[in-house]
Design a protein around this motif. Structure first.
Motif, PDB file in Angstrom:
ATOM      1  N   ALA A  43      80.648 -51.177  12.033  1.00  0.00           N
ATOM      2  CA  ALA A  43      80.207 -49.783  12.187  1.00  0.00           C
ATOM      3  C   ALA A  43      80.831 -49.145  13.410  1.00  0.00           C
ATOM      4  N   ALA A  44      80.900 -49.922  14.531  1.00  0.00           N
ATOM      5  CA  ALA A  44      81.490 -49.387  15.752  1.00  0.00           C
ATOM      6  C   ALA A  44      82.970 -49.052  15.542  1.00  0.00           C
ATOM      7  N   GLU A  45      83.681 -49.931  14.825  1.00  0.00           N
ATOM      8  CA  GLU A  45      85.094 -49.685  14.579  1.00  0.00           C
ATOM      9  C   GLU A  45      85.289 -48.435  13.715  1.00  0.00           C
ATOM     10  N   VAL A  46      84.436 -48.256  12.693  1.00  0.00           N
ATOM     11  CA  VAL A  46      84.564 -47.092  11.790  1.00  0.00           C
ATOM     12  C   VAL A  46      84.234 -45.812  12.524  1.00  0.00           C
ATOM     13  N   LEU A  47      83.101 -45.822  13.282  1.00  0.00           N
ATOM     14  CA  LEU A  47      82.678 -44.617  13.993  1.00  0.00           C
ATOM     15  C   LEU A  47      83.694 -44.187  15.029  1.00  0.00           C
ATOM     16  N   ALA A  48      84.355 -45.195  15.652  1.00  0.00           N
ATOM     17  CA  ALA A  48      85.328 -44.849  16.690  1.00  0.00           C
ATOM     18  C   ALA A  48      86.484 -44.020  16.127  1.00  0.00           C
ATOM     19  N   ARG A  49      86.704 -44.049  14.832  1.00  0.00           N
ATOM     20  CA  ARG A  49      87.790 -43.292  14.195  1.00  0.00           C
ATOM     21  C   ARG A  49      87.269 -42.123  13.319  1.00  0.00           C
ATOM     22  N   HIS A  50      85.928 -41.889  13.368  1.00  0.00           N
ATOM     23  CA  HIS A  50      85.316 -40.873  12.514  1.00  0.00           C
ATOM     24  C   HIS A  50      85.347 -39.506  13.212  1.00  0.00           C
ATOM     25  N   ASP A  51      85.243 -38.477  12.377  1.00  0.00           N
ATOM     26  CA  ASP A  51      85.313 -37.106  12.900  1.00  0.00           C
ATOM     27  C   ASP A  51      84.162 -36.789  13.837  1.00  0.00           C
ATOM     28  N   ILE A  52      83.086 -37.503  13.677  1.00  0.00           N
ATOM     29  CA  ILE A  52      81.927 -37.216  14.525  1.00  0.00           C
ATOM     30  C   ILE A  52      82.223 -37.365  15.995  1.00  0.00           C
ATOM     31  N   THR A  53      83.280 -38.147  16.313  1.00  0.00           N
ATOM     32  CA  THR A  53      83.573 -38.437  17.714  1.00  0.00           C
ATOM     33  C   THR A  53      84.123 -37.234  18.455  1.00  0.00           C
ATOM     34  N   TRP A  54      84.582 -36.202  17.671  1.00  0.00           N
ATOM     35  CA  TRP A  54      85.061 -34.983  18.372  1.00  0.00           C
ATOM     36  C   TRP A  54      84.283 -33.737  17.973  1.00  0.00           C
ATOM     37  N   ALA A  55      83.172 -33.950  17.168  1.00  0.00           N
ATOM     38  CA  ALA A  55      82.319 -32.798  16.819  1.00  0.00           C
ATOM     39  C   ALA A  55      81.697 -32.236  18.081  1.00  0.00           C
ATOM     40  N   GLU A  56      81.593 -30.911  18.182  1.00  0.00           N
ATOM     41  CA  GLU A  56      81.188 -30.278  19.434  1.00  0.00           C
ATOM     42  C   GLU A  56      79.752 -29.768  19.389  1.00  0.00           C
ATOM     43  N   THR A  57      79.223 -29.528  18.183  1.00  0.00           N
ATOM     44  CA  THR A  57      77.865 -28.995  18.111  1.00  0.00           C
ATOM     45  C   THR A  57      76.995 -29.941  17.342  1.00  0.00           C
ATOM     46  N   LEU A  58      75.667 -29.708  17.521  1.00  0.00           N
ATOM     47  CA  LEU A  58      74.723 -30.577  16.812  1.00  0.00           C
ATOM     48  C   LEU A  58      74.845 -30.385  15.323  1.00  0.00           C
ATOM     49  N   ALA A  59      75.094 -29.167  14.900  1.00  0.00           N
ATOM     50  CA  ALA A  59      75.207 -28.919  13.453  1.00  0.00           C
ATOM     51  C   ALA A  59      76.376 -29.704  12.873  1.00  0.00           C
ATOM     52  N   GLU A  60      77.509 -29.668  13.589  1.00  0.00           N
ATOM     53  CA  GLU A  60      78.661 -30.422  13.102  1.00  0.00           C
ATOM     54  C   GLU A  60      78.321 -31.923  13.066  1.00  0.00           C
ATOM     55  N   ARG A  61      77.607 -32.339  14.013  1.00  0.00           N
ATOM     56  CA  ARG A  61      77.299 -33.775  14.100  1.00  0.00           C
ATOM     57  C   ARG A  61      76.292 -34.173  13.019  1.00  0.00           C
ATOM     58  N   LEU A  62      75.343 -33.288  12.681  1.00  0.00           N
ATOM     59  CA  LEU A  62      74.369 -33.622  11.643  1.00  0.00           C
ATOM     60  C   LEU A  62      75.052 -33.779  10.296  1.00  0.00           C
ATOM     61  N   ALA A  63      76.165 -33.113  10.108  1.00  0.00           N
ATOM     62  CA  ALA A  63      76.874 -33.206   8.828  1.00  0.00           C
ATOM     63  C   ALA A  63      77.399 -34.618   8.582  1.00  0.00           C
ATOM     64  N   HIS A  64      77.577 -35.357   9.646  1.00  0.00           N
ATOM     65  CA  HIS A  64      78.133 -36.717   9.485  1.00  0.00           C
ATOM     66  C   HIS A  64      77.038 -37.784   9.430  1.00  0.00           C
ATOM     67  N   MET A  65      75.754 -37.423   9.393  1.00  0.00           N
ATOM     68  CA  MET A  65      74.686 -38.404   9.432  1.00  0.00           C
ATOM     69  C   MET A  65      74.655 -39.332   8.210  1.00  0.00           C
ATOM     70  N   PRO A  66      75.053 -38.844   7.005  1.00  0.00           N
ATOM     71  CA  PRO A  66      75.037 -39.767   5.853  1.00  0.00           C
ATOM     72  C   PRO A  66      75.933 -41.000   6.069  1.00  0.00           C
ATOM     73  N   VAL A  67      77.030 -40.761   6.746  1.00  0.00           N
ATOM     74  CA  VAL A  67      77.931 -41.898   6.991  1.00  0.00           C
ATOM     75  C   VAL A  67      77.208 -42.934   7.859  1.00  0.00           C
ATOM     76  N   LEU A  68      76.546 -42.444   8.920  1.00  0.00           N
ATOM     77  CA  LEU A  68      75.836 -43.368   9.813  1.00  0.00           C
ATOM     78  C   LEU A  68      74.681 -44.039   9.083  1.00  0.00           C
ATOM     79  N   ALA A  69      73.996 -43.260   8.233  1.00  0.00           N
ATOM     80  CA  ALA A  69      72.857 -43.834   7.510  1.00  0.00           C
ATOM     81  C   ALA A  69      73.287 -44.933   6.569  1.00  0.00           C
ATOM     82  N   GLY A  70      74.503 -44.809   6.018  1.00  0.00           N
ATOM     83  CA  GLY A  70      74.986 -45.867   5.130  1.00  0.00           C
ATOM     84  C   GLY A  70      75.031 -47.228   5.838  1.00  0.00           C
TER      85      GLY A  70
END
Length: 1002
Positions: A88-115
């Motif tokens: 999970a750490a390796e995947v997240l380190a390359r995911h778009d969430i790492t450069w999202a700037e707002t909470l809304a942008e970051r909430l859009a990526h929550m399904p990936v983390l929930a998986g």
């Protein structure tokens, strides 16, 4: 308790062993039963113990293997726990969430983390920390604890924890609640959470600094307040750091499944001994008091050493002591005693990639590991008890059957101990060894009986020739031989000569030189071993057989070498048998030959010693006679006369000596005592025994006195010439001189007459002798030079006078007296019973003292010295170690100067205190002395004169009248006279006239 003095430790142990052995003495039946039952019990116990100990080893090995499996499973569990988090750490380190700037942008990526959270229940949350201080984290709501912690709206499946630090605005912390479809159910501002800055967290700092995936040490999660661990990695864009929280509570469930026994304990801890996982979750995290936190209560990690009431505390200490936690890969397997109980433990390091190692501690009570083994042991003990109950009656019966013949053999052994060999041994047994033992005991009993019979016969035989014949006959009887011979080595060890023959003539046997023995004898001599060999012809003749006998193929000779205790051959025995011999018989004959050789050697030694003693006895007596010719053959004749009279008393069938019986031992004692009756004379100086004049010592001192008279006569002439030279009347002075010379001649003649022993010294003579002694003569030379040390010490008793000195013509000086040594004095109660009036001095050589002896030539001191020979005889003989049968020799030899009235010496014995032989020797000594014709100082008296003198001695109470009467009536005096006296001395003797009258009892 102190050990008694004089008792050694060895003696003490021997005594204890004897007491124990006596108390343990029981019947064979008892011992067989005890041994069998003890054997069954021992075997069962050993089997049970081996089973138990071996099972313990097996279980211990199995527990070790199980410990290793548990460690492996724990490590595998950790790897299963970390694998999805690392992915999970390796995947997240390359995911778009790492450069999202707002909470809304970051909430859009929550399904990936929930998986990731759905696939890995151990994941407690996934998060991203941004370099500007923003933070977003997705946490699942899986249990009631999470619901109590977050208080979410109904239907909440996930909680988004966010921190927003927009430039120019105050940081905001909020929780966003999502359902399973990721719809927002609600939002809640958390002011306290706004203080959370990811950039200050260790995982952020390490990941940023190392730029690799890192694992933090276990810690208490900020929000969940549970123990977990974070895996973090810098994002690929380099603007944030991603992290995955892992809840370590799942390890507790894994450890619970790995428990080996009910009381087994397992724990996972780090290098600092702080708990990571335990089946009991309450033993991992502890509440820290306010004083420790500096604020309100907080949670902290429990140290394994703080686990009171748990074996794991001791296990941790053992691990630290063994160096397991010092960074090595060492595994500790050991056995500890904890609170008095034994535990099997293991502490194994678990290597975690990207993290310091964890340590798995396992502790299992040994009692639980061995519970099954103990159960088996109880079953085995029960089985052994049943076997013992069944074995007791069987064993007792079998032991009784075995012990019965053994008891019978024990009774036979007791008979043998009592030397009862009359009855044969008749014991039967179904046990071969006991049956063989019975036959062997019977053979042994028979052999011992025959052996003892032969030894008794040999020991009772005193005649050496008869001993040889007896030995040959008895041994031949055992060997079944009717012919045989005994050869003995000659005294010069040069020849083996025949000494006895059986079944043939001794004259037909020939002697053989030892360096040229026939082969049949040489073999036995060389090998010193009894053996049997076929014989015929010349060999048969050598062995004592008949060379003319018909041939017999079974004929053999038993050759028995006879060796003494020094290993030297003393003889050879040969036995001819007409049948083949057997080894047992040869062995018995060989054993008997040792006793025979010792018997022969003993007899030879005894004979040699007796011959030597007799020779020494005769040598001493001869030396005494040779030393003093005046005694002539006295020491040789007295023994003969003594033995004649003793044999006459032995032969008397009536009278006072009818009961006197002489044995061979008595005869030997009489013989030795008679030969040694005067052995003390070796201590008597010859000049005392042979003192012919009163002044004689080593020389006759009358010559010294003569020289003094010569000096006085010279003085008379000197006085005469001085007078003439001085103008005196020569005629008157010559007349005076002649008168003086005549007086000196007369005085010396008188002194010379007094020096003779046959001149009786009357009071008138003694007075004249003293007048002569009062005259003086002048000595001008020192009498203390050129003399011996003893004489000089005697003269030193008085000061030396000035010279010239006037001295008496006959002197009694202090140096004439020789003192008696204290050891030469016999006090009353002395060991020998001597009753002697001892003179004060040893010798008194005073000239006047010696010349004043009234009769004879001996002074009192010299007379005592002559009588002292019998004292020395007794002392000398008493110091000899005579054998038992010769213990009376000193008494016999020392009594011939005693008188039956008690006036004799040296003990003053009366008739009843003297043995008959001592009284016999007194008569023999006197008769020999009276009739001896070889004395230089007298002629021998006739038999009648001697007997008449002895008759007076009987009347005076000096000689035994009964023995004197036997001496007369038995004719011993005549037999002695015919052997030792001159014919003219014997003459005619009126025995009846000389016989004493009836003795009147005192």
């Amino acid at each position: 308790m102190a050990r008694p003095e004089g008792i050694s430790v060895h003696s003490l142990w021997v005594g204890i062993a004897m007491i124990v052995s006596r108390r343990l003495r029981q019947t064979l039946q008892f011992h067989l039963s005890v041994v069998f039952l003890a054997l069954v019990l021992t075997v069962g116990s050993v089997i049970g113990w081996l089973t138990y100990s071996r099972m313990g080893d097996v279980i211990a090995d199995a527990s070790g293997n199980l410990f290793n499996v548990t460690s492996t499973e724990a490590l595998a569990g950790l790897e299963r726990l970390y694998a999805p988090a690392e992915l999970a750490a390796e995947v997240l380190a390359r995911h778009d969430i790492t450069w999202a700037e707002t909470l809304a942008e970051r909430l859009a990526h929550m399904p990936v983390l929930a998986g990731f959270l759905d696939e890995a229940p151990a994941l407690a949350g996934l998060f991203v920390g941004y370099d500007d201080g923003d933070f977003v984290m997705l946490v699942p709501v899986r249990d009631e604890a999470a619901r109590r912690r977050y208080a979410p709206p109904a239907g909440t499946s996930f909680v988004v924890q966010a921190v927003d630090r927009s430039p120019g605005e105050v940081a905001q912390g909020r929780f966003v609640f999502l359902d399973s479809a990721f719809r927002v159910l609600g939002e809640e501002n958390r002011t306290t959470y706004a203080a959370y800055d990811p950039r200050t967290r260790p995982w952020f700092e390490r990941a940023t600094a190392e730029n690799v995936q890192i694992k933090t040490d276990p810690y208490i999660f900020f929000t969940a307040q549970t123990l977990g661990q974070t895996i973090a990695l810098r994002s690929a864009a380099g603007t944030s750091t991603v992290g995955v929280d892992i809840s370590l509570s799942t390890l507790a469930e894994s450890l619970s499944r790995e428990r080996i026994t009910e009381r087994a304990e397992l724990a996972l801890f780090d290098r600092d001994l702080r708990m990571i996982a335990h089946p009991d979750k309450t033993k991992v995290v502890k509440i820290l008091p306010p004083a420790a936190t500096g604020g309100g209560p907080a949670l902290g990690r429990l140290s394994i050493e703080e686990m009171e009431g748990s074996a794991l505390s001791s296990v941790a200490k053992a691990a630290v002591a063994a160096g397991v936690t010092t960074g090595t890969d060492k595994t500790l397997n050991d056995r500890l005693r904890i609170d008095g109980a034994a535990w099997r433990i293991q502490v194994a390091p678990l290597e975690i990639r990207g993290s310091t190692p964890y340590y798995l501690a396992i502790a299992v009570p040994e009692a639980e590991l061995l519970a099954h083994a103990r159960l088996l042991l109880q079953h085995a003990a029960l089985a052994i008890a049943v076997i013992l109950l069944l074995a007791v009656p069987i064993t007792m019966t079998a032991a009784r059957l075995i012990a019965k013949p053994v008891r019978a053999l024990s009774a036979e052994a007791e008979k043998i101990r009592r030397f009862d060999f009359a009855d044969p041994v008749e014991v039967d047994s179904f046990i071969i060894e006991i049956d063989d033992l019975a036959r062997s005991m019977n053979d042994m009993k028979s052999a011992i009986r025959r052996f003892l019979d032969i030894n008794k016969t040999i020991s009772e035989e005193t005649d050496f020739d008869r001993l040889l014949d007896t030995l040959l006959q008895e041994t031949g009887g055992i060997a079944g031989a009717r012919r045989g011979a005994i050869y003995l080595v000659s005294e010069d060890n040069a020849v083996l000569q025949p000494a006895a023959a059986m079944g043939g003539s001794l004259a037909l046997l020939q002697a053989f030189p030892l360096d040229g023995l026939p082969g049949i004898l040489q073999h036995a001599c060389t090998h010193n071993k009894t053996y049997a060999t076929p014989v015929s012809g010349a060999s048969l003749a050598i062995c004592g057989g008949d060379p003319a006998a018909e041939d017999n193929p079974d004929r053999n000779a038993v050759i028995v070498p006879l060796f003494n205790r020094a290993g030297a051959m003393i003889g050879m025995m040969t036995l001819v048998r007409e049948e083949t011999g057997n080894s047992a018989l040869i062995g018995f004959v060989d054993a008997l030959s040792g006793a025979a050789a010792i018997a022969l050697e003993t007899r030879q030694l005894i004979a040699s010693q007796k011959a030597l003693f007799q020779a020494v006895t005769r040598m001493i007596a001869g030396a005494i006679d040779a030393k003093n010719p005046s005694t002539g053959g006295h020491c040789a004749r007295v023994p003969e006369l003594t033995k004649m009279l003793a044999e006459a008393a032995h032969a008397a069938s009536e009278g006072p000596f009818a009961s006197l019986t002489l044995t061979e031992d008595d005869r030997e004692a009489i013989h030795i005592a008679a030969w040694l009756h005067d052995c003390g004379k070796v201590t008597t100086p010859e000049y005392v025994v042979d003192k012919a004049t009163k002044l004689e010592t080593l020389y006759d001192r009358i010559h010294e006195i003569r020289m003094r008279f010569e000096v006085l006569k010279r003085d008379a002439w000197i006085a005469f010439w001085k007078g003439v030279a001085g103008g005196g009347d020569a005629a008157k002075m010559a007349e005076k001189r002649q008168l003086e010379l005549a007086a000196l001649d007369a005085d010396f003649t008188f002194v010379a007459e007094c020096n003779q022993g046959d001149v009786f010294l009357s009071p008138e003579r003694l007075e004249r002798l003293q007048d002569i002694a009062a005259r003086t003569w002048t000595r001008t030379l020192s009498d203390r030079i050129g003399i011996g040390h003893e004489e000089l010490s005697r003269k030193a008793q008085i000061p030396e006078p000035d010279l010239p000195a006037a001295e008496p013509l006959l002197g009694d000086r202090p140096d004439h007296i020789l003192p008696r040594r204290p050891e030469d004095r016999f006090e009353p109660g002395n060991p020998w019973g001597f009753k002697l009036a001892q003179p004060e001095h040893l010798y008194n050589r005073g000239e006047l003292y010696n010349l004043s002896v009234a009769k004879g030539t001996l002074t009192a001191e010299e007379r005592y010295k002559i009588n002292d020979h019998i004292v020395q005889t007794i002392i000398m003989l008493s110091r000899l170690p005579f054998p038992q049968h010769l213990r009376q020799v000193p008494e016999l030899a020392g009594g011939h100067h005693e008188k039956i009235d008690g006036t004799g010496y040296p003990r003053g014995l009366t008739r009843d205190e003297m043995s008959p032989v001592a009284r016999i020797m007194a008569i023999a000594d006197i008769f020999e002395a009276l009739t001896a014709a070889d004395r230089p100082y007298k002629t021998g008296k006739t038999v009648s004169e001697a007997l008449k003198i002895m008759g007076f001695m009987v009347k005076d109470g000096h000689l035994d009248p009964d023995l004197f009467d036997l001496f007369l009536t038995s004719g011993v005096w005549r037999e002695y006279g015919e052997r030792f006296l001159k014919p003219e001395q014997i003459g005619v003797v009126d025995v009846d006239a000389l016989r004493p009258g009836p003795r009147v009892a005192a």
